[in-house]
Design an enzyme around this catalytic site. Structure first.
Site, short mmCIF file in Angstrom:
data_model
loop_
_atom_site.label_atom_id
_atom_site.label_comp_id
_atom_site.label_asym_id
_atom_site.label_seq_id
_atom_site.Cartn_x
_atom_site.Cartn_y
_atom_site.Cartn_z
N GLU A 70 0.95 -1.98 -0.06
CA GLU A 70 -0.15 -0.53 0.28
C GLU A 70 1.53 1.22 0.07
OE1 GLU A 70 -3.18 0.19 -0.12
OE2 GLU A 70 -3.32 -2.02 0.07
N CYS A 117 -2.19 9.13 2.31
CA CYS A 117 -1.86 8.33 1.39
C CYS A 117 -3.27 8.79 -0.22
CB CYS A 117 -1.49 7.08 0.77
SG CYS A 117 -2.86 6.28 2.17
P1 NAD Z 1 8.04 4.43 4.99
O1 NAD Z 1 8.50 2.91 3.51
O2 NAD Z 1 9.33 5.26 5.22
O3 NAD Z 1 8.28 3.75 6.07
C1 NAD Z 1 7.44 2.30 6.21
C2 NAD Z 1 7.72 1.55 7.02
O4 NAD Z 1 8.31 0.55 6.69
C3 NAD Z 1 8.10 1.88 8.44
O5 NAD Z 1 8.11 1.15 9.84
C4 NAD Z 1 9.41 1.68 7.96
O6 NAD Z 1 10.73 1.62 9.26
C5 NAD Z 1 9.84 0.49 7.21
N1 NAD Z 1 10.96 0.27 6.55
C6 NAD Z 1 12.07 1.41 5.70
N2 NAD Z 1 12.93 0.83 5.70
C7 NAD Z 1 12.44 -1.04 5.23
C8 NAD Z 1 13.46 -1.69 4.34
N3 NAD Z 1 14.20 -1.61 4.27
N4 NAD Z 1 12.53 -3.15 4.44
C9 NAD Z 1 11.46 -2.75 5.12
N5 NAD Z 1 10.93 -1.97 6.54
C10 NAD Z 1 11.31 -0.64 5.77
O7 NAD Z 1 7.24 5.73 4.74
P2 NAD Z 1 6.40 6.22 6.15
O8 NAD Z 1 7.82 7.35 5.69
O9 NAD Z 1 6.35 6.06 6.92
O10 NAD Z 1 5.42 6.63 4.99
C11 NAD Z 1 4.75 7.60 4.20
C12 NAD Z 1 4.37 6.38 3.23
O11 NAD Z 1 3.43 6.06 2.65
C13 NAD Z 1 3.97 7.27 1.70
O12 NAD Z 1 4.67 7.99 0.72
C14 NAD Z 1 2.16 7.26 2.05
O13 NAD Z 1 2.09 7.69 0.59
C15 NAD Z 1 2.86 5.97 2.32
N6 NAD Z 1 0.94 5.45 2.68
C16 NAD Z 1 0.52 4.00 1.84
C17 NAD Z 1 -0.75 4.28 2.47
C18 NAD Z 1 -1.20 3.87 1.51
O14 NAD Z 1 -2.46 2.53 2.22
N7 NAD Z 1 -1.77 3.24 0.44
C19 NAD Z 1 -1.24 4.90 3.78
C20 NAD Z 1 -0.36 5.43 4.53
C21 NAD Z 1 0.80 5.78 4.23
#
Ligand code: NAD
Length: 471
Positions: free
Chosen positions: A244, A278
């Site tokens: 997502e 998002c």
């Molecule tokens: P992010 O991708 O930086 O982090 C998301 C999660 O992934 C965190 O728990 C982070 O610690 C983990 N993560 C980071 N690096 C990783 C790796 N190498 N391997 C595995 N896990 C890892 O995103 P964010 O800054 O926390 O959130 C913002 C983003 O999330 C925005 O782009 C937003 O659009 C998206 N988002 C999408 C939805 C949806 O339902 N489509 C909902 C909310 C947010």
């Protein structure tokens, strides 16, 4: 100051093996309000082992047993909506009116999954063939910081409904909220090992979940960049993935829309969750002939979107989650100005009197062309781009001219026409005339907005594998 040093593994709070300590900063004033010890790979492997051993029996549980567990989860979570909301306002800076709704949707996810499971046939037979839908195995659930309780509850509800055991890795920025949630879920007295929660960095805990061969599935909510790396690195162990990811959602204002209603609606969608959503409708597509009227309507409607203390029920836009997010939003506002868009309201810097926290000015740009950076990239802050169009066909073309395809809105009076436009939008969800939700309707994206769907039966199916037995 809250100190957290334990993770939740095999039904108990256990001391962290990892030793890195991270400060939790309050977004409204930049003060340290908590200190958390982050997990390492050992903690993560310990949690995966607990989930693996629990899967041996939970993976064979009946529909009735899982429905009973979902009812218990719903019951305990329902009793803590207030505490969970307070934690979201405090640690994340979510505005209280919206934070309450987000938490409530998380709580409702348990009930929705229970209902969806009741209606989902897990066995189909014909002639001498029987097909059963089997839980995929241990699921790693990795979540973002902007709606912590919702993401965790939603993913957990679908996984449990399917008969999977879980290791959850929330965003490290949501540690205090996660603590309240895990203490709550602990009260549901789940079979040990079905729920494990490990707080830590993405490149440590998240990466271990993605590469560990005992994890069958990753359900991830977060950025496109990390989503790509999960797909790539998960391929080594043939992970099933649900991703997502981001959005740059269009709101199409049709020329028969009543502006007094449509513009406030469009702004609600743009500034959803202080723009850190998002699904936020961050591109408003407006018929050229109505542009001047729309500009005036936006200026008038902005009074209903005050920025300030998220705990105040009158506040519509709170702070950004972190200094990093504040700077990201500022850099996009600067970029918009450099590329020639015109600031109608807002602009760079802090709102007056709110210099001590990560507050930004809710900003609306006009004279935006769809190829500009601010119309193509996800800003994840309260910044709206108004783009003019000549015809309905051009509006649809602009709406679809995006890497993303998560969410969209159509605003207009003639419902037949609004539906016709909606049917041509390449995104996972299209709402007509208002931001609305249905916990049984699929949630997820076309294109770079992700892979797979969550919510209701679609969410449960993402944790199932069909097995055919032929006699
Ligand atoms: P992010 O991708 O930086 O982090 C998301 C999660 O992934 C965190 O728990 C982070 O610690 C983990 N993560 C980071 N690096 C990783 C790796 N190498 N391997 C595995 N896990 C890892 O995103 P964010 O800054 O926390 O959130 C913002 C983003 O999330 C925005 O782009 C937003 O659009 C998206 N988002 C999408 C939805 C949806 O339902 N489509 C909902 C909310 C947010």
């Amino acid at each position: 100051m809250q100190i957290i040093t334990k993770h939740y593994i095999h039904g108990a709070f256990v001391q962290s093996h990892g030793s890195e300590v991270m400060d939790i900063i309050k977004p409204t004033n930049g003060k340290v309000i908590g200190r958390v010890t982050l997990a390492d790979e050992d903690d993560t492997r310990h949690a995966i082992a607990a989930a693996k051993s629990a899967f041996a029996s939970f993976g064979r549980s009946t529909k009735e047993e899982r429905r009973k567990i979902l009812r218990r989860l719903h019951q305990v979570a329902s009793a803590h909506v207030h505490d969970l909301t307070v934690a979201m306002v405090e640690e994340y800076g979510g505005v209280v009116q919206f934070a309450g709704l987000i938490v409530q949707s998380g709580v409702n996810a348990f009930h929705a999954a229970e209902q969806a499971l009741e209606e989902l046939p897990l066995t189909r037979s014909w002639d001498k063939t029987t097909v059963t839908l089997e839980p995929v195995g241990v699921a790693g659930l990795i979540t973002a910081w902007n709606a912590n309780a919702l993401f965790i509850c939603l993913k957990l509800a679908s996984a449990v409904a399917a008969g999977c055991t879980t290791v959850i890795k929330p965003s490290e920025l949501s540690s205090l909220q996660t603590q309240v949630l895990v203490e709550t879920l602990h009260e549901a007295n789940l079979p040990k090992g079905v729920l494990n929660v490990v707080r830590g960095r993405g490149n440590v805990v998240g990466a271990e979940l993605v590469r560990n061969p005992d994890v069958a599935k990753i359900s991830f909510t977060g950025s496109v960049g990390v989503g790509k790396s999960i797909m790539r690195d998960g391929a080594e162990t043939m992970k099933r993935v649900t991703l997502e990811l981001g959005g740059k959602s269009p709101t199409i204002l049709l020329d028969d829309a009543v502006l007094e209603r449509a513009i406030p609606s469009a702004l609600v969608m743009a500034f959803l969750n202080s723009g850190q959503a998002c699904a936020a409708g961050t591109r408003l597509l407006v018929p050229k002939g109505k542009l001047d009227q729309v500009k005036r309507a936006i200026i008038d409607a902005m009074a209903a979107f005050p920025v300030g203390d998220p705990a105040d029920p009158k506040t519509a836009v709170g702070p950004m989650v972190s200094q990093k997010q504040y700077e990201q939003v500022q850099s996009y506002i600067r970029k918009g100005i450099e590329e020639g868009a015109e600031v109608l309201v807002g602009g760079e810097g802090h709102p007056k009197g709110l210099e001590g926290g990560y507050f930004v000015k809710p900003t609306v740009f006009v004279n935006v062309r769809n190829e500009m950076t601010i119309a193509q990239q996800e800003i994840f802050g309260p910044v709206l781009s108004v783009i003019a169009y000549d015809s309905e066909d051009q509006a649809i073309e602009i709406a679809n001219d995006s890497e993303y395809g998560l969410h969209a809105a159509v605003l207009g009076t003639d419902l037949q026409r609004a539906r016709r436009v909606a049917s041509q939008i390449r995104s996972g969800r299209v709402v007509i005339n208002n931001m609305t939700d249905d916990p049984q309707a699929p949630w997820g994206g076309f294109k770079y907005s992700g892979v797979g769907r969550e919510y209701g039966r679609y969410g449960i199916e993402a944790f199932l594998e069909p097995r055919a037995v032929l006699e």
